[in-house]
Design a protein around this motif. Sequence first.
Motif, PDB file in Angstrom:
ATOM      1  N   ILE A  61       0.488  -0.784  -0.142  1.00  0.00           N
ATOM      2  CA  ILE A  61       0.203   0.213   0.401  1.00  0.00           C
ATOM      3  C   ILE A  61       1.545   0.937   0.041  1.00  0.00           C
ATOM      4  CG2 ILE A  61      -2.196   1.100   1.323  1.00  0.00           C
ATOM      5  CD1 ILE A  61      -2.795  -1.189   2.099  1.00  0.00           C
ATOM      6  N   CYS A  62       1.990   1.152   0.970  1.00  0.00           N
ATOM      7  CA  CYS A  62       2.965   2.080   1.251  1.00  0.00           C
ATOM      8  C   CYS A  62       3.747   2.716  -0.567  1.00  0.00           C
ATOM      9  CB  CYS A  62       4.195   2.045   1.639  1.00  0.00           C
ATOM     10  SG  CYS A  62       2.599   2.530   3.696  1.00  0.00           S
ATOM     11  N   ILE A  63       3.581   1.185  -1.131  1.00  0.00           N
ATOM     12  CA  ILE A  63       4.297   1.465  -2.625  1.00  0.00           C
ATOM     13  C   ILE A  63       3.329   2.024  -3.152  1.00  0.00           C
ATOM     14  CG2 ILE A  63       5.815   0.170  -3.980  1.00  0.00           C
ATOM     15  CD1 ILE A  63       7.049  -1.724  -2.335  1.00  0.00           C
ATOM     16  N   GLY A  64       2.304   2.070  -3.382  1.00  0.00           N
ATOM     17  CA  GLY A  64       1.509   2.072  -4.038  1.00  0.00           C
ATOM     18  C   GLY A  64       1.459   4.076  -4.246  1.00  0.00           C
ATOM     19  N   MET A  65       0.958   4.636  -2.841  1.00  0.00           N
ATOM     20  CA  MET A  65       0.398   5.236  -1.889  1.00  0.00           C
ATOM     21  C   MET A  65       1.736   6.333  -2.846  1.00  0.00           C
ATOM     22  SD  MET A  65      -1.218   5.510   0.866  1.00  0.00           S
ATOM     23  CE  MET A  65      -1.085   7.410   1.431  1.00  0.00           C
TER      24      MET A  65
END
Length: 86
Positions: A61-65
């Motif tokens: 999720i952090c990488i996608g954001m």
Amino acid sequence: MAYHEHGPVDPKIDEGVRRPFLNTPAGFALCIFLAVAGVFLWVDHRAHVLGALPLLLPLLICIGMHFFMHRGHGGHGGKSGGRDER
């Protein structure tokens, strides 16, 4: 004795054309090997993979954001640098 070739009628047709790797026998064998290896890894290490999901989901999720939210200001190394350029 007459000489005849079993290849294409015009040898210049296939001269500059390369088949993609996955359309070759080696590519097909690699796909089969990876599929079988994936099944064995899933069967033998299912508990490890499912146990790591709570750690991997926030990371993804952090990488996608980070990837999608940098579109608004031009990514790293924007022109303004945080200063007002008038």
